[in-house]
Design a protein around this motif. Sequence first.
Motif, PDB file in Angstrom:
ATOM      1  N   TRP A 151      -4.626  -7.994  -9.129  1.00  8.99           N
ATOM      2  CA  TRP A 151      -4.882  -6.592  -8.779  1.00  8.99           C
ATOM      3  C   TRP A 151      -5.746  -5.881  -9.809  1.00  8.99           C
ATOM      4  O   TRP A 151      -6.093  -4.721  -9.626  1.00  8.99           O
ATOM      5  CB  TRP A 151      -3.585  -5.798  -8.616  1.00  8.99           C
ATOM      6  CG  TRP A 151      -2.755  -6.178  -7.440  1.00  8.99           C
ATOM      7  CD1 TRP A 151      -3.044  -7.092  -6.477  1.00  8.99           C
ATOM      8  CD2 TRP A 151      -1.476  -5.640  -7.090  1.00  8.99           C
ATOM      9  NE1 TRP A 151      -2.027  -7.165  -5.555  1.00  8.99           N
ATOM     10  CE2 TRP A 151      -1.049  -6.294  -5.907  1.00  8.99           C
ATOM     11  CE3 TRP A 151      -0.656  -4.683  -7.659  1.00  8.99           C
ATOM     12  CZ2 TRP A 151       0.157  -6.005  -5.290  1.00  8.99           C
ATOM     13  CZ3 TRP A 151       0.548  -4.399  -7.039  1.00  8.99           C
ATOM     14  CH2 TRP A 151       0.958  -5.048  -5.870  1.00  8.99           C
ATOM     15  N   ASP A 180       0.814  -1.210   0.000  1.00 13.17           N
ATOM     16  CA  ASP A 180       0.000   0.000   0.000  1.00 13.17           C
ATOM     17  C   ASP A 180       0.848   1.261   0.000  1.00 13.17           C
ATOM     18  O   ASP A 180       0.409   2.323  -0.440  1.00 13.17           O
ATOM     19  CB  ASP A 180      -0.927   0.016   1.224  1.00 13.17           C
ATOM     20  CG  ASP A 180      -1.985  -1.077   1.157  1.00 13.17           C
ATOM     21  OD1 ASP A 180      -2.091  -1.713   0.093  1.00 13.17           O
ATOM     22  OD2 ASP A 180      -2.690  -1.294   2.150  1.00 13.17           O
ATOM     23  N   THR A 191      -0.621 -13.214   5.191  1.00  9.91           N
ATOM     24  CA  THR A 191      -1.801 -12.392   4.931  1.00  9.91           C
ATOM     25  C   THR A 191      -2.746 -13.032   3.926  1.00  9.91           C
ATOM     26  O   THR A 191      -3.928 -12.708   3.889  1.00  9.91           O
ATOM     27  CB  THR A 191      -1.389 -11.004   4.404  1.00  9.91           C
ATOM     28  OG1 THR A 191      -0.587 -11.173   3.227  1.00  9.91           O
ATOM     29  CG2 THR A 191      -0.578 -10.257   5.456  1.00  9.91           C
ATOM     30  N   GLU A 244      -7.056   1.102  -4.236  1.00  5.42           N
ATOM     31  CA  GLU A 244      -7.901   2.224  -3.834  1.00  5.42           C
ATOM     32  C   GLU A 244      -7.128   3.541  -3.877  1.00  5.42           C
ATOM     33  O   GLU A 244      -7.680   4.587  -4.225  1.00  5.42           O
ATOM     34  CB  GLU A 244      -8.466   1.984  -2.439  1.00  5.42           C
ATOM     35  CG  GLU A 244      -9.506   0.872  -2.385  1.00  5.42           C
ATOM     36  CD  GLU A 244      -9.886   0.480  -0.969  1.00  5.42           C
ATOM     37  OE1 GLU A 244     -10.987  -0.054  -0.775  1.00  5.42           O
ATOM     38  OE2 GLU A 244      -9.061   0.695  -0.042  1.00  5.42           O
ATOM     39  N   SER A 287      -6.255   0.607   0.368  1.00  7.96           N
ATOM     40  CA  SER A 287      -5.390  -0.387  -0.262  1.00  7.96           C
ATOM     41  C   SER A 287      -4.662   0.249  -1.436  1.00  7.96           C
ATOM     42  O   SER A 287      -4.942   1.386  -1.829  1.00  7.96           O
ATOM     43  CB  SER A 287      -6.227  -1.567  -0.761  1.00  7.96           C
ATOM     44  OG  SER A 287      -7.053  -1.162  -1.842  1.00  7.96           O
TER      45      SER A 287
END
Length: 370
Positions: free
Chosen positions: A165, A5, A340, A46, A43
Amino acid sequence: MPFADELIGTPAVRALVASLHVAAPKARLTRLRAAEAALGPLSLRERSDLLRDALLEDLPGDYASLAAVMRTAAAEAPTFTGWLIWPVTSAIAVKAVSDGGPKAFDDALALLAELTPRLTAEFALRVLLNHDLDRALAKISGWTASDNHDVRRLASEGTRPMLPWAVRVPAILASPKSTLPILDALYQDESEYVRRSVANHLNDLSRREPDLVVETASAWLAAPGADPPATTRLVRHALRTLVKQGHPGALALLGFTPARVDVTGPLLVSDTVLIGDALAFTASIRNLAPEPARLAIDYVVHHRKANGGSTTKTFKLTTQVVPPGETYELTREHSFRLITTRRYHPGPHALELQINGVRSGRADFNLLAE
């Protein structure tokens, strides 16, 4: 190393503002400057979308005016590079589509190709593909002959059916053969960077069209080329998902025929393991055939789901050639370290070996909370 990020963070915003100040000194860039304070909870995608929208508001006008600013920034601003290019290329694509004309559409494709050496324009390309797939692919096919390896890679990577992505392009998923001419033009590319993208693209296709992918890979292996080992490496990487799934055609193409073996295991060092620790196991594989056996050895973990059901994931172990009558001994550990991309649920689990696509043995164990 920054978190994902943070790749589009304060430095990227400030570099973008500085670049546009050079290219459009009269633009106030109010939204773009304000966006810096809003990045925190977002993110990576975003963040890119936030800056894209800020650019479109701060630089009003038609597509041609926006493209002119970006080309000036590329020519005159040394800070105009890196992750800030993602929202820039996205703004270009969105503006071209909103203008609605073929001239803007074609120029946007050309501008993405110009900018992709600064940072891949693969994500923005999806906007244009979704707007007019046939027109976009006709232009993109020409990129396969580019002198720039980044542009050639963009042709393959930007059209991947399941690009990470990125937004999906339903028309590509519905027409899996539509991108094959691009791959056919690039699978013998001189650049490993480009060939790796081709392999990943073909692997994406294998998730929905396995037989088509095996047919394509078989044709590539049979075709004359300047570097057959490079094609073999590409095909091996492209078929990795099918090999894990035990697809007979993919296994045969890579030389993994049905094997006559005697398998002992997997044998677990312990039948319990804590989340965060590793599960150790061993196995013995004896070749019963009178000729050497080429073995693709994987293992399958049956993970417990939150609802009490189970799901499987196959992990690559090794490739071995075992002489007649001899035994291959293996010792491995499977990590349950917290990451994650996976959640672990305590309870019953299991592990199996998979040899040339055939599962063998099952060992049950319990995964315990820390």
